[in-house]
Write a protein that holds these residues in place. Sequence first.
Motif, short mmCIF file in Angstrom:
data_model
loop_
_atom_site.label_atom_id
_atom_site.label_comp_id
_atom_site.label_asym_id
_atom_site.label_seq_id
_atom_site.Cartn_x
_atom_site.Cartn_y
_atom_site.Cartn_z
N HIS A 180 0.83 -1.21 0.00
CA HIS A 180 0.00 0.00 0.00
C HIS A 180 0.87 1.26 0.00
N VAL A 181 1.83 1.32 0.90
CA VAL A 181 2.68 2.50 1.03
C VAL A 181 3.47 2.74 -0.25
N LEU A 182 4.06 1.70 -0.82
CA LEU A 182 4.91 1.89 -1.99
C LEU A 182 4.11 2.33 -3.21
N VAL A 183 2.88 1.84 -3.35
CA VAL A 183 2.02 2.31 -4.45
C VAL A 183 1.56 3.74 -4.17
N GLU A 184 1.12 4.00 -2.95
CA GLU A 184 0.64 5.34 -2.60
C GLU A 184 1.72 6.40 -2.78
N GLU A 185 2.97 6.05 -2.47
CA GLU A 185 4.08 6.99 -2.61
C GLU A 185 4.65 7.01 -4.03
N ALA A 186 4.02 6.28 -4.95
CA ALA A 186 4.39 6.23 -6.37
C ALA A 186 5.83 5.76 -6.60
N LEU A 187 6.32 4.91 -5.71
CA LEU A 187 7.62 4.28 -5.94
C LEU A 187 7.48 3.04 -6.82
N VAL A 188 6.26 2.51 -6.88
CA VAL A 188 5.95 1.38 -7.75
C VAL A 188 4.61 1.65 -8.43
N ALA A 189 4.46 1.11 -9.63
CA ALA A 189 3.18 1.23 -10.33
C ALA A 189 2.19 0.18 -9.81
N ALA A 228 15.47 4.80 -4.49
CA ALA A 228 14.48 5.29 -3.53
C ALA A 228 13.59 4.16 -3.05
N LEU A 229 13.24 3.23 -3.94
CA LEU A 229 12.42 2.08 -3.55
C LEU A 229 13.17 1.22 -2.54
N HIS A 230 14.43 0.97 -2.78
CA HIS A 230 15.22 0.17 -1.86
C HIS A 230 15.30 0.84 -0.49
N ARG A 231 15.57 2.12 -0.47
CA ARG A 231 15.63 2.87 0.80
C ARG A 231 14.32 2.76 1.57
N ARG A 232 13.20 2.98 0.86
CA ARG A 232 11.89 2.97 1.53
C ARG A 232 11.51 1.57 2.00
N LEU A 233 11.81 0.56 1.20
CA LEU A 233 11.51 -0.81 1.62
C LEU A 233 12.27 -1.14 2.90
N CYS A 234 13.53 -0.74 2.96
CA CYS A 234 14.33 -1.00 4.17
C CYS A 234 13.76 -0.27 5.38
N GLU A 235 13.20 0.91 5.19
CA GLU A 235 12.58 1.66 6.30
C GLU A 235 11.32 0.96 6.81
N LEU A 236 10.56 0.36 5.90
CA LEU A 236 9.28 -0.27 6.25
C LEU A 236 9.43 -1.70 6.76
N HIS A 237 10.58 -2.31 6.52
CA HIS A 237 10.75 -3.74 6.72
C HIS A 237 11.45 -4.06 8.04
N PRO A 238 11.01 -5.12 8.75
CA PRO A 238 11.65 -5.47 10.02
C PRO A 238 12.93 -6.29 9.88
N VAL A 282 9.76 9.53 -9.68
CA VAL A 282 11.12 9.39 -9.15
C VAL A 282 11.42 10.59 -8.27
N PRO A 283 11.64 10.34 -6.96
CA PRO A 283 11.95 11.45 -6.07
C PRO A 283 13.31 12.05 -6.45
N PRO A 284 13.49 13.34 -6.22
CA PRO A 284 14.79 13.93 -6.49
C PRO A 284 15.86 13.30 -5.62
N ALA A 285 17.05 13.20 -6.16
CA ALA A 285 18.17 12.63 -5.40
C ALA A 285 18.42 13.49 -4.17
N SER A 286 18.67 12.82 -3.06
CA SER A 286 18.94 13.58 -1.84
C SER A 286 20.31 14.21 -1.94
N SER A 287 20.41 15.44 -1.49
CA SER A 287 21.69 16.15 -1.57
C SER A 287 22.54 15.78 -0.37
#
Length: 108
Positions: free
Chosen positions: A17-26, A63-73, A101-106
């Motif tokens: 749900h989160v990954l689709v809602e945040e448009a990291l995945v279609a 960005a998807l990898h980063r977010r998945l790691c944040e959400l995952h135990p 695609v989120p902008p690259a973090s500076s």
Amino acid sequence: MVLSTAPDVLLAKRIAHVLVEEALVACAQVGGAMTSMYLWQGHLEGCEEIPLSFKTTAAALPALHRRLCELHPYEIPEFLVLGAAAGSVAYLDWVARSVAVPPASSPA
């Protein structure tokens, strides 16, 4: 396509749900329970897991990898990227339009 797993169906659905809602995945697909067998820190482990698959773009992978790691135990969540050798142009275009695609973090 990215493959992963989750320890239970509730968390798998939340991650999807989160990954689709945040448009990291279609599209995120949550599969049925399966048994995984693997060695972890020298010990044979066996547990029930829920398979996940995500349709996304190459540009969104960091960005998807980063977010998945944040959400995952898990200490090291599964993150396997499978490239598409071919596909329906209309479907691939839909995936590309659906993923932001989120902008690259500076650097700090």
